[in-house]
Design a protein around this motif. Structure first.
Motif, PDB file in Angstrom:
ATOM      1  N   GLU B  79       0.881  -1.194   0.182  1.00  0.00           N
ATOM      2  CA  GLU B  79      -0.048  -0.024   0.016  1.00  0.00           C
ATOM      3  C   GLU B  79       0.790   1.315   0.055  1.00  0.00           C
ATOM      4  O   GLU B  79       1.938   1.160   0.580  1.00  0.00           O
ATOM      5  N   MET B  80       0.477   2.334  -0.612  1.00  0.00           N
ATOM      6  CA  MET B  80       1.181   3.525  -0.841  1.00  0.00           C
ATOM      7  C   MET B  80       1.486   4.026   0.737  1.00  0.00           C
ATOM      8  O   MET B  80       2.618   4.754   1.056  1.00  0.00           O
ATOM      9  N   MET B  83       4.592   2.602   2.376  1.00  0.00           N
ATOM     10  CA  MET B  83       6.033   2.745   1.611  1.00  0.00           C
ATOM     11  C   MET B  83       7.264   2.976   2.429  1.00  0.00           C
ATOM     12  O   MET B  83       8.139   2.497   2.024  1.00  0.00           O
ATOM     13  N   ILE B 355       3.449  21.300   2.116  1.00  0.00           N
ATOM     14  CA  ILE B 355       4.001  20.215   2.390  1.00  0.00           C
ATOM     15  C   ILE B 355       5.230  20.404   3.245  1.00  0.00           C
ATOM     16  O   ILE B 355       6.143  21.078   2.451  1.00  0.00           O
ATOM     17  N   MET B 362       8.746   9.531   5.902  1.00  0.00           N
ATOM     18  CA  MET B 362      10.113   9.482   5.138  1.00  0.00           C
ATOM     19  C   MET B 362       9.919  10.961   4.392  1.00  0.00           C
ATOM     20  O   MET B 362       8.861  11.245   4.078  1.00  0.00           O
ATOM     21  N   PRO B 363      10.918  11.008   3.672  1.00  0.00           N
ATOM     22  CA  PRO B 363      11.173  12.379   2.935  1.00  0.00           C
ATOM     23  C   PRO B 363      10.126  12.068   1.688  1.00  0.00           C
ATOM     24  O   PRO B 363      10.106  10.975   0.911  1.00  0.00           O
ATOM     25  N   GLY B 364       9.186  13.173   1.396  1.00  0.00           N
ATOM     26  CA  GLY B 364       8.288  12.938   0.223  1.00  0.00           C
ATOM     27  C   GLY B 364       7.178  12.068   0.505  1.00  0.00           C
ATOM     28  O   GLY B 364       6.433  11.741  -0.296  1.00  0.00           O
ATOM     29  N   ASN B 367       3.797  13.760  -0.473  1.00  0.00           N
ATOM     30  CA  ASN B 367       3.770  13.762  -1.900  1.00  0.00           C
ATOM     31  C   ASN B 367       3.141  12.558  -2.618  1.00  0.00           C
ATOM     32  O   ASN B 367       2.511  12.556  -3.505  1.00  0.00           O
ATOM     33  N   VAL B 368       3.741  11.333  -1.944  1.00  0.00           N
ATOM     34  CA  VAL B 368       3.596  10.116  -2.790  1.00  0.00           C
ATOM     35  C   VAL B 368       2.094   9.812  -2.402  1.00  0.00           C
ATOM     36  O   VAL B 368       1.065   9.160  -3.374  1.00  0.00           O
ATOM     37  N   ALA B 371      -0.271  11.952  -4.505  1.00  0.00           N
ATOM     38  CA  ALA B 371      -0.191  11.400  -5.954  1.00  0.00           C
ATOM     39  C   ALA B 371      -0.842  10.135  -6.207  1.00  0.00           C
ATOM     40  O   ALA B 371      -1.619  10.046  -7.108  1.00  0.00           O
ATOM     41  N   GLU B 372      -1.017   9.537  -5.241  1.00  0.00           N
ATOM     42  CA  GLU B 372      -1.748   8.143  -5.289  1.00  0.00           C
ATOM     43  C   GLU B 372      -3.288   8.496  -5.565  1.00  0.00           C
ATOM     44  O   GLU B 372      -3.974   7.881  -6.193  1.00  0.00           O
ATOM     45  N   ALA B 373      -3.736   9.663  -4.686  1.00  0.00           N
ATOM     46  CA  ALA B 373      -5.086   9.883  -4.858  1.00  0.00           C
ATOM     47  C   ALA B 373      -5.276  10.898  -6.003  1.00  0.00           C
ATOM     48  O   ALA B 373      -6.461  11.521  -6.407  1.00  0.00           O
ATOM     49  N   ASN B 374      -4.407  10.943  -7.106  1.00  0.00           N
ATOM     50  CA  ASN B 374      -4.524  11.653  -8.261  1.00  0.00           C
ATOM     51  C   ASN B 374      -4.542  13.198  -7.992  1.00  0.00           C
ATOM     52  O   ASN B 374      -5.017  13.931  -8.748  1.00  0.00           O
ATOM     53  N   ASP B 376      -2.868  16.651  -8.506  1.00  0.00           N
ATOM     54  CA  ASP B 376      -1.703  17.164  -9.426  1.00  0.00           C
ATOM     55  C   ASP B 376      -0.256  17.686  -8.445  1.00  0.00           C
ATOM     56  O   ASP B 376      -0.860  18.225  -7.566  1.00  0.00           O
ATOM     57  N   TYR B 377       0.541  17.327  -9.206  1.00  0.00           N
ATOM     58  CA  TYR B 377       1.633  17.529  -8.168  1.00  0.00           C
ATOM     59  C   TYR B 377       2.130  19.226  -8.017  1.00  0.00           C
ATOM     60  O   TYR B 377       2.954  19.712  -7.205  1.00  0.00           O
TER      61      TYR B 377
END
Lengths: 110, 479
Positions: B79-80, B83, B355, B362-364, B367-368, B371-374, B376-377
């Motif tokens: 799972e994200m 991670m 953010i 963990m770093p980022g 963001n991950v 991003a998983e939830a779509n 836009d970065y």
């Protein structure tokens, strides 16, 4: 040995130069991708497992081969999975926007 | 000739790694970068298979198939939100592989492998092998403990006991002694293998315990630093193995990874205004707010709010900034947050995400998840980019973040977190904090933000609260 040391120091500078420009958004994929690259130990493991005759070195090499392969294969795949998510931006929100916008127009009209 | 071909192929794969990592500088090119790096790995492996005289093909194929299958399974199913623990355990595997290769190399001399020259073993060989075992094993056991802390089978609170530092010191001495013994035994090796072998085993054992003791005193919220540092070690372990095998590809790639981990480690420490030593010595914060609960300190008052009221605030705001924290990951609320943002944007509200570098484990990490939830970065903003915007923002919604929005870091010189760069959410017109209780964050420092006049507390699980807000906005639209 001295050559190796020179390579080590130069690679450290190069790495710092390239990697300090990676944006915060990509820090997790950077980490898992870099980790997959550290699985390059697999090359050493292949040599150890594949070329030797003594049982000890063969089995130690075999163990190294298994864990290093997990690292390489798993690391690259999971990084790709993450990066795919970063790439698919604005794939679906347009739909929600459209339907919600339609509702809004209705609302103001009524 | 053959060695020249092998060396050139390894050079090629090192170049591919460098290009691959360079492409990580932008989300647009990152995916092809990762593909380039894996191509580099393929080149190195294929060259090794074809150009060395491999004796035991079946064993090798079995190893690659087994490891590959486990790797695919892990990468596919994770799972994200999980991670951080996966990255931690992968770091550990990298370290373990380095240790095992160093061990195999040593065993090869004892066993009289046909490719080694017994005369060729010198003090340099002993040094590289011992360093490879030391770094590799510390990385391995440290990563296993980090994985445990992140996935919950080891408590996330700092673990300490009387004599921990002394024991760590003794183990360091022991490891140093074992390393010294290996160097001293080098001239007689492999004719007299005993001392060398036992010293190597002792070194491995001491390093294993050291790795555990180094990570257990560090609390859960400092894991971004630990994971980055272990990432760096796993690279250094590979580089050390490169010295053992006299292999340029390993040295270059291992060093690149070591640099990546080190950069992230420094970034994480800076984002907390703490030194690496301070993080590693642990003892920061005493667990997840033991005093917790909803008790309001004397002389202070809390404005409580509901999802419906928050929805009204958000719906009629021009601009909303969402500040996610570890609570979002725990509640797995990323999809709900994205849905809420979509609803608001459809109403003409500008939504941005702020953010903090150490938000999450963990770093980022944030963001991950987003991003998983779509999400836009381009809507995700780093601390320096967005901090000046809070002043002109109508509503800041804090979802499961605490220390990274604590104004004490700016104002209270006596506070342990003083000087830590924070997100200035308190400057927004209104702040809604979604949180289960008033308990302090990881640092143990009470958060003044909760009692500020412009702050409203929404006591709830992040997922439920955000879903409630979304639902309410939806109803307003339909009404």
């Amino acid at each position: 040995m001295l050559d190796n040391l020179i390579i080590f120091v130069l690679a450290a500078f190069l790495g710092t130069e390239i990697l300090s420009r990676v944006p915060q958004t990509l820090h997790t994929p950077l980490m898992s991708g870099a980790n997959a690259i550290s699985g390059i130990t697999v090359v050493g493991a292949l040599v150890a497992a594949g070329m030797t005759q003594g049982p000890w070195s063969t089995w130690l090499g075999f163990g190294a081969l298994v864990v290093a392969t997990i690292n390489v294969v798993g690391g690259f795949l999971v990084t790709d999975r993450m990066l795919k998510m970063f790439g698919r931006k604005q794939a679906s929100p347009s739909q929600v926007d459209a339907s919600a916008a339609a509702q809004r127009t209705d609302g103001t009209a009524g | 000739m053959k060695t020249a071909i092998i060396d050139l192929t390894y050079l090629l794969s090192a170049v591919l790694f460098i290009f691959g990592l360079k492409r990580m500088q932008s989300p647009v090119t990152a995916r092809t970068g990762n593909a380039l790096a894996s191509l580099g790995m393929l080149v190195a492996v294929v060259a090794t298979l074809f150009l060395y005289e491999i004796l035991s093909w079946p064993l090798m194929i079995a190893g690659v198939v087994l490891g590959g299958a486990i790797g695919v399974a892990l990468a596919r199913t994770v799972e994200m939100t999980a991670m951080p623990e996966l990255v931690a355990i992968f770091n550990g595997f990298g370290g373990l592989a380095s240790t095992l290769v160093a061990g195999a190399e040593l065993a090869q001399y004892v066993g009289g492998g046909r490719l080694v020259d017994p005369e060729g073993f010198g003090i340099v060989s002993a040094l590289t092998i011992s360093l490879s075992i030391l770094i590799g094993t510390v990385t391995f056991s440290g990563s296993v403990v980090a994985n445990g802390k992140l996935s919950g089978w080891v408590t996330g609170n700092p673990i300490s006991f009387p004599g921990l530092r002394v024991l760590t010191g003794l183990l360091l001495l022991g490891a140093g002694g074992a390393l010294g013994t290996m160097l001293a035994a080098a001239p007689g090796f492999p004719a007299v293998p005993g001392a060398m072998i036992w010293a190597a085993v002792g070194l491995g054992g001491a390093a294993f315990l050291l790795g555990i003791l180094l990570v257990i005193p560090i609390g859960g919220a400092d894991m971004p630093v630990v994971v980055s540092l272990l990432n760096s070690y796993s690279g250094l372990a590979a580089a050390a193995t490169g010295f053992v095998l006299d292999n340029t590809a390993l040295i270059v790639s291992g060093t690149l990874v070591g640099a990546a981990g080190m950069i992230l480690t420094v970034l994480m420490c800076d984002a907390m205004n703490r030194s690496l030593a301070n993080v590693m010595l642990g003892g920061f914060g005493g667990g997840d707010g033991g005093s917790g609960g909803l008790d309001v300190p004397e002389g202070k008052s809390v404005n409580e709010t509901s999802p419906d009221d928050t929805a009204i605030l958000a719906r009629y705001a021009d601009s909303v900034i969402i500040v996610p924290g570890y609570g979002l990951a725990v509640a797995q609320a990323q999809h709900e947050v994205r849905e809420m943002a979509d609803r608001l944007e459809a109403q003409g509200v500008t939504v941005k995400y702020a953010i903090h570098p150490v938000a999450g484990r963990m770093p980022g990490h944030m963001n991950v998840l987003l991003a998983e939830a779509n999400v836009d970065y381009e809507k995700l903003y780093e601390l320096e980019e967005i901090n000046s915007e809070f002043k002109s923002t109508d509503l800041a919604i804090v979802v499961g973040a605490n220390d990274v929005v604590n104004p004490a870091a700016r104002t209270d010189e006596g506070s342990p977190i003083y000087g830590m760069p924070i997100l200035n959410v308190d400057e927004a017109e209104t702040v809604v904090v979604i949180k289960r209780s008033l308990s302090p964050g990881y640092s143990g420092v009470p958060n003044e933000l909760f009692y500020a006049d412009n702050t409203k507390m929404l006591f709830s699980d992040a997922k439920e609260a955000v879903a409630g807000i979304t639902e309410s906005v939806k109803k307003m639209q339909e009404a």
